[in-house]
Write an enzyme that holds these catalytic residues in place. Structure first.
Site, PDB file in Angstrom:
ATOM      1  N   ASP A 130      37.408  -4.146 -77.215  1.00 30.16           N
ATOM      2  CA  ASP A 130      38.311  -4.411 -76.104  1.00 30.16           C
ATOM      3  C   ASP A 130      39.640  -4.935 -76.626  1.00 30.16           C
ATOM      4  O   ASP A 130      39.718  -5.478 -77.732  1.00 30.16           O
ATOM      5  CB  ASP A 130      37.714  -5.454 -75.159  1.00 30.16           C
ATOM      6  CG  ASP A 130      36.431  -4.989 -74.495  1.00 30.16           C
ATOM      7  OD1 ASP A 130      36.274  -3.770 -74.320  1.00 30.16           O
ATOM      8  OD2 ASP A 130      35.587  -5.844 -74.161  1.00 30.16           O
ATOM      9  N   ARG A 131      40.684  -4.799 -75.818  1.00 30.53           N
ATOM     10  CA  ARG A 131      42.012  -5.258 -76.217  1.00 30.53           C
ATOM     11  C   ARG A 131      41.975  -6.700 -76.753  1.00 30.53           C
ATOM     12  O   ARG A 131      42.548  -7.008 -77.798  1.00 30.53           O
ATOM     13  CB  ARG A 131      42.979  -5.209 -75.026  1.00 30.53           C
ATOM     14  CG  ARG A 131      44.370  -5.755 -75.362  1.00 30.53           C
ATOM     15  CD  ARG A 131      45.153  -6.103 -74.100  1.00 30.53           C
ATOM     16  NE  ARG A 131      45.631  -4.929 -73.414  1.00 30.53           N
ATOM     17  CZ  ARG A 131      46.813  -4.351 -73.630  1.00 30.53           C
ATOM     18  NH1 ARG A 131      47.628  -4.851 -74.538  1.00 30.53           N
ATOM     19  NH2 ARG A 131      47.181  -3.290 -72.941  1.00 30.53           N
TER      20      ARG A 131
END
Length: 300
Positions: A130-131
């Site tokens: 994920d970011r």
């Protein structure tokens, strides 16, 4: 800057350019893409696209977005492992692995392919984080190796170890196994949210170790056995201990229960990937140290 994409062979064709673009690049609707086409900013095989023009498999469609500001991103990634077939990257928090939305350049793939020196023009991430999740990302140097190492992940041949900060003192007897199926949470307003659900896909996470800190936070060593989207975040939330700073599954975006001053990123870090290398048959472990911004939460 012009962005180009080749139409895949499996696409239904012909299909209106605006319809294809809306399905492929979802940050604009079909109506918005039609407006962009009308402004002369979309091209098919080098020729300016007109309203209603179709695209077909193997066409190249290009887009001139004009001047715009990309979302802020942390580009301080580092290469921590390399051989003839793959590289291991230590990804910071606040960096996408793949392009999404308006992050055309501020993503790991673009940086490695076009900016890094030396560049890796044919590289393919084998998995993603994920970011806001930092840590080890394995990147194949070409699509062939992407398939080989991707199969290694799919077959369960990679041991993934994460570190997560949570508020409180979980009293789990380690190793503690969270065995809970996961499905999309279609009733939630967030477009990409998942939940523990008996009707979902099987998922298993092992909490290997817990370290308690006087500040009221705990550091968990976590090993996901399966690889469902948001698995660790969903499982820890279902166990009553969401990842600190998780803006989707947590109670708030703060670093600690009584600190709501700064919405920090989620304190989740992929510490290591371990596997038997498919080309050398030797054990391989790629490790990324816990970053300072997560360490700092354990000293408050």
């Amino acid at each position: 800057m012009i962005f180009s994409s080749k139409i895949p062979k499996n696409v239904r064709s012909p299909v209106a350019a605006a319809e294809y673009l809306a399905g492929r690049f979802t940050y604009h609707s079909a109506l918005e893409w039609a407006g962009i086409i009308a402004k002369g900013r979309v091209f098919i095989n080098g020729a300016q696209c007109r309203e209603g023009d179709p695209v077909r498999a193997d066409d190249t469609i290009s887009y001139d977005p004009g001047e715009f500001e990309e979302p802020a991103a942390d580009l301080s990634y580092s290469i921590i492992y390399e051989d003839d077939w793959v590289i291991g990257v230590n990804k910071p928090g606040n960096l996408l692995v793949h392009r999404a939305g308006r992050s055309f350049r501020s993503n790991l793939v673009y940086q490695l392919r076009s900016v890094h020196s030396p560049a890796y023009p044919g590289c393919h991430p084998v998995h993603r984080l994920d970011r806001e999740t930092s840590g080890v990302v394995l990147v194949a140097k070409d699509s062939v190796q992407g398939g080989i190492f991707g199969k290694l992940f799919a077959d369960g041949g990679v041991t993934k170890t994460y570190r997560a900060v949570v508020a409180g003192r979980p009293d789990f007897k380690t190793p503690f196994v969270i065995d809970a199926a996961i499905s999309a949470d279609k009733e939630h307003v967030s477009p990409c949210r998942f939940k523990a659900d008996v009707n979902g896909k099987p998922a298993q996470t092992v909490i290997e170790d817990i370290t308690y800190f006087d500040c009221g936070m705990s550091l968990l060593t976590v090993r996901p056995v399966t690889g469902r989207t948001h698995q660790i975040r969903v499982h820890l939330t279902s166990a009553g201990y969401p990842v600190s700073g998780d803006k989707v599954y947590g109670k708030d975006g703060s670093a600690a229960p009584n600190d709501r001053s700064t919405p920090l990123r989620q304190a989740l870090h992929c510490e290591s990937l371990s596997f038997i290398h498919p080309h050398t048959n030797a054990p391989c472990t790629i490790t990324a140290e816990l970053p300072h911004d997560i360490k700092a939460r354990l000293c408050r």
